[in-house]
Structure formats: structure tokens, C-alpha cells
Write an enzyme that holds these catalytic residues in place. Structure first.
Site, PDB file in Angstrom:
ATOM      1  N   HIS A  18       0.796  -1.040   0.047  1.00  0.00           N
ATOM      2  CA  HIS A  18      -0.160  -0.069   0.091  1.00  0.00           C
ATOM      3  C   HIS A  18       0.820   1.442   0.022  1.00  0.00           C
ATOM      4  O   HIS A  18       0.669   2.305  -0.598  1.00  0.00           O
ATOM      5  CB  HIS A  18      -0.816   0.045   1.193  1.00  0.00           C
ATOM      6  N   LYS A  42     -20.706  -3.493  12.017  1.00  0.00           N
ATOM      7  CA  LYS A  42     -20.340  -4.968  11.725  1.00  0.00           C
ATOM      8  C   LYS A  42     -18.847  -4.467  11.536  1.00  0.00           C
ATOM      9  O   LYS A  42     -18.187  -5.085  10.449  1.00  0.00           O
ATOM     10  CB  LYS A  42     -21.061  -5.357  10.560  1.00  0.00           C
ATOM     11  N   ARG A  92      -2.603  -6.396  -8.342  1.00  0.00           N
ATOM     12  CA  ARG A  92      -1.412  -7.288  -8.187  1.00  0.00           C
ATOM     13  C   ARG A  92      -1.426  -8.689  -9.315  1.00  0.00           C
ATOM     14  O   ARG A  92      -0.459  -8.960  -9.553  1.00  0.00           O
ATOM     15  CB  ARG A  92      -1.542  -8.094  -6.904  1.00  0.00           C
ATOM     16  N   SER A 130      -2.901  -8.122   2.916  1.00  0.00           N
ATOM     17  CA  SER A 130      -3.362  -7.991   4.155  1.00  0.00           C
ATOM     18  C   SER A 130      -3.722  -9.215   4.749  1.00  0.00           C
ATOM     19  O   SER A 130      -3.573  -9.804   6.121  1.00  0.00           O
ATOM     20  CB  SER A 130      -4.460  -7.012   4.170  1.00  0.00           C
TER      21      SER A 130
END
Ligand code: ADP
Length: 151
Positions: A18, A42, A92, A130
Site C-alpha cells: 500500500h 459490523k 497485483r 493484508s
């Protein structure tokens, strides 16, 4: 006219991949707003959202043209609110492409002034996600190599 880009994502956590997209984006844009999508109703985050805001701010402390915000609304509306005519995203692989292709077209229908700019990942960061970092961290693995800040 000032060129402002919104870089939206979950950033759970924000990675060196990032960071690379933001640093390269600074060659193209005057200002980059990193938007952490977060819905407190949530909350399924692994890393706490305010903690991540702090870590991203620390990462870009020498770049006043980089801002960090938390949001819970449509990306296209958020971009309008911040007068950002560009969305910045990283690519990616073909999986990213399939997903991003649809999203960027929908965003352009919702907000016609919004152009998505894709930067192809730097090969040295292509494997960083991540999801993988959360998995390694959960089992006490060392994730420091993947992050531009100390946890
Ligand atoms: P989302 O929840 O929207 O998938 P992420 O936080 O996972 O958001 O990622 C935000 C953006 O950064 C996406 O465009 C994603 O493709 C890109 N990205 C993630 N990891 C990398 C990487 N290693 N190199 C380049 N771009 C990346």
C-alpha cells in the site's frame, strides 16, 4: 486545478505494498486521501481502525499532502465530498483485475467525474496481502518485514 486522489481500502493492516502505491501516486497527484472503509455496526477488523489511522499517519509524517480518514459510505460519494476526481487502486494479479474492473465501472456510473487510476504492483511487493499478514500475525509470526511501521 489541484489533483486529488482517494485511495480507499480496508487496510487491515496497511502494508508496504500500500505504501508503495501511495508513494508512486504522489508522482501523479497533488494530494492523496487514504480512506479506511470501516463500519462500526459490523466490525470484523483484525487491527483496530484508530490504531491503523495512527500507524498510517506515522508512515507519512513527512508528507503533508497525504491524509488519512475513516469512512462508512459509498466510495463514489466520499470522493465527491473530498473533491477527489481520482480513485487510486493497486493491481497485483488477474483476481484484483476482475474485481477492480467491475467496481471502477460502477463508480463511474455513480460519479461520472471519477476516474480510477491503477498502478501495477512493484514485483517485490506483489506477494504481500493484508490477509496473509493477518494469518501470520495470528500465529505469532514476524510480520515486520511486510509493514512500513512497527506494530
Ligand atoms: P480492499 O478491502 O478494497 O480489497 P485492501 O486494503 O486489501 O482493500 O487494498 C486496497 C488497495 O490496495 C487495492 O486496490 C489492492 O489491490 C491494493 N493492494 C493491496 N496489496 C497490494 C500490494 N501488495 N501491491 C499493490 N497494491 C496492493
Amino acid at each position: 486545478m489541484k489533483r486529488t486522489a482517494l485511495f480507499p481500502g480496508s487496510f487491515d493492516p496497511f502494508t508496504k505494498g500500500h505504501e508503495d502505491i501511495v508513494l508512486r501516486g504522489l508522482e501523479l497527484f497533488d494530494e492523496i486521501i487514504i480512506g479506511i472503509g470501516f463500519n462500526s455496526q459490523k466490525n470484523t477488523r483484525y487491527f483496530e481502525v484508530n490504531f491503523m489511522v495512527e500507524k498510517i499517519q506515522e508512515t507519512f509524517k513527512d508528507y503533508p499532502q497525504v491524509k488519512v480518514i475513516v469512512f462508512a459510505e459509498l466510495t463514489a460519494s466520499l470522493a465527491k465530498k473530498y473533491k477527489a476526481n481520482f480513485l487510486l487502486r493497486g493491481l497485483r494479479n488477474t483476481t484484483d483485475f476482475e474485481y477492480e474492473n467491475t467496481i471502477s465501472q460502477v463508480n463511474r456510473v455513480i460519479n461520472t467525474n471519477l476516474e480510477t487510476v491503477f498502478l501495477i504492483t512493484s514485483p517485490k511487493y506483489a506477494y504481500i496481502s493484508s490477509t496473509i499478514i493477518r494469518e501470520v500475525h495470528k500465529y505469532q509470526g514476524d510480520v515486520s518485514k511486510f509493514l512500513p511501521y512497527k506494530l
